[in-house]
Design a protein around this motif. Structure first.
Motif, short mmCIF file in Angstrom:
data_model
loop_
_atom_site.label_atom_id
_atom_site.label_comp_id
_atom_site.label_asym_id
_atom_site.label_seq_id
_atom_site.Cartn_x
_atom_site.Cartn_y
_atom_site.Cartn_z
N MET A 190 0.60 29.63 -20.87
CA MET A 190 1.63 30.42 -21.48
C MET A 190 1.03 31.40 -22.49
O MET A 190 1.44 32.55 -22.53
N LEU A 191 0.08 30.92 -23.28
CA LEU A 191 -0.55 31.80 -24.26
C LEU A 191 -1.39 32.87 -23.59
O LEU A 191 -1.34 34.04 -23.98
N ALA A 192 -2.15 32.48 -22.57
CA ALA A 192 -3.01 33.43 -21.87
C ALA A 192 -2.19 34.50 -21.16
O ALA A 192 -2.61 35.65 -21.06
N ALA A 193 -1.00 34.13 -20.68
CA ALA A 193 -0.13 35.08 -20.00
C ALA A 193 0.72 35.89 -20.98
O ALA A 193 1.52 36.71 -20.57
N ARG A 194 0.56 35.63 -22.28
CA ARG A 194 1.30 36.31 -23.35
C ARG A 194 2.81 36.07 -23.25
O ARG A 194 3.61 36.94 -23.54
N LEU A 195 3.17 34.86 -22.83
CA LEU A 195 4.58 34.47 -22.74
C LEU A 195 4.99 33.55 -23.88
O LEU A 195 6.13 33.10 -23.93
N ALA A 196 4.04 33.25 -24.77
CA ALA A 196 4.31 32.37 -25.90
C ALA A 196 3.42 32.78 -27.07
O ALA A 196 2.44 33.50 -26.88
N VAL A 197 3.78 32.34 -28.25
CA VAL A 197 2.96 32.60 -29.43
C VAL A 197 2.45 31.27 -29.97
O VAL A 197 3.10 30.24 -29.84
N GLU A 198 1.28 31.31 -30.58
CA GLU A 198 0.77 30.09 -31.19
C GLU A 198 1.46 29.90 -32.53
O GLU A 198 1.78 30.85 -33.22
N THR A 199 1.74 28.65 -32.87
CA THR A 199 2.43 28.35 -34.11
C THR A 199 1.58 27.50 -35.06
O THR A 199 2.05 27.10 -36.11
N VAL A 200 0.35 27.27 -34.68
CA VAL A 200 -0.55 26.46 -35.51
C VAL A 200 -0.77 27.14 -36.86
O VAL A 200 -0.77 26.49 -37.90
N SER A 201 -0.91 28.45 -36.85
CA SER A 201 -1.16 29.17 -38.10
C SER A 201 0.04 29.12 -39.04
O SER A 201 -0.12 29.30 -40.24
N VAL A 202 1.22 28.83 -38.51
CA VAL A 202 2.43 28.76 -39.34
C VAL A 202 2.76 27.32 -39.72
O VAL A 202 3.04 27.03 -40.87
N PHE A 203 2.72 26.42 -38.74
CA PHE A 203 3.19 25.05 -38.95
C PHE A 203 2.09 24.00 -39.06
O PHE A 203 2.37 22.82 -39.25
N GLY A 204 0.83 24.38 -38.89
CA GLY A 204 -0.27 23.42 -38.98
C GLY A 204 -0.58 22.78 -37.64
O GLY A 204 0.11 23.00 -36.65
N ASP A 205 -1.62 21.95 -37.63
CA ASP A 205 -2.08 21.37 -36.37
C ASP A 205 -1.45 20.02 -36.04
O ASP A 205 -1.66 19.48 -34.96
N ASN A 206 -0.67 19.45 -36.96
CA ASN A 206 0.03 18.18 -36.74
C ASN A 206 -0.90 17.07 -36.25
O ASN A 206 -0.53 16.23 -35.43
N GLY A 207 -2.14 17.08 -36.73
CA GLY A 207 -3.08 16.03 -36.37
C GLY A 207 -3.78 16.23 -35.04
O GLY A 207 -4.50 15.35 -34.58
N LEU A 208 -3.57 17.35 -34.41
CA LEU A 208 -4.20 17.63 -33.11
C LEU A 208 -5.15 18.82 -33.27
O LEU A 208 -4.92 19.90 -32.73
N ALA A 209 -6.19 18.61 -34.02
CA ALA A 209 -7.10 19.69 -34.39
C ALA A 209 -7.75 20.38 -33.19
O ALA A 209 -7.84 21.62 -33.16
N GLU A 210 -8.19 19.61 -32.21
CA GLU A 210 -8.87 20.21 -31.04
C GLU A 210 -7.91 21.08 -30.23
O GLU A 210 -8.23 22.21 -29.86
N GLN A 211 -6.72 20.56 -29.96
CA GLN A 211 -5.73 21.32 -29.20
C GLN A 211 -5.26 22.55 -29.98
O GLN A 211 -5.02 23.61 -29.40
N ALA A 212 -5.15 22.41 -31.30
CA ALA A 212 -4.74 23.54 -32.14
C ALA A 212 -5.79 24.65 -32.08
O ALA A 212 -5.45 25.83 -31.95
N ALA A 213 -7.05 24.27 -32.16
CA ALA A 213 -8.13 25.26 -32.09
C ALA A 213 -8.12 25.95 -30.72
O ALA A 213 -8.31 27.17 -30.64
N ASP A 214 -7.90 25.19 -29.66
CA ASP A 214 -7.83 25.77 -28.31
C ASP A 214 -6.69 26.77 -28.20
O ASP A 214 -6.84 27.84 -27.61
N SER A 215 -5.53 26.43 -28.75
CA SER A 215 -4.38 27.34 -28.65
C SER A 215 -4.59 28.60 -29.48
O SER A 215 -4.22 29.69 -29.06
#
Length: 65
Positions: A1-26
């Motif tokens: 979804m992110l690669a197709a530009r159909l979604a935005v990442e929200t990690v920078s706004v809401f934090g990684d919620n304990g999923l640091a690796e997935q957050a970095a990937d997104s």
């Protein structure tokens, strides 16, 4: 979804919620894909709240709405 530009990442706004690796990937996928063609949902909601508050102050809307 992110690669197709159909979604935005929200990690920078809401934090990684304990999923640091997935957050970095997104965040990486979003930066590689570039900007989306729409306004981020959290920014849209904030803008609409501000407009509603302004209109309430100007008596456009009743306090119940």
């Amino acid at each position: 979804m992110l690669a197709a530009r159909l979604a935005v990442e929200t990690v920078s706004v809401f934090g990684d919620n304990g999923l640091a690796e997935q957050a970095a990937d997104s965040q990486t996928a979003a930066s590689v894909a570039g900007p989306v063609a729409f306004e981020s949902p959290h920014l849209y909601r904030r803008r609409m709240r501000e407009i509603a508050q302004r209109r309430r102050g100007e008596q456009w809307l009743s306090a119940q709405e």
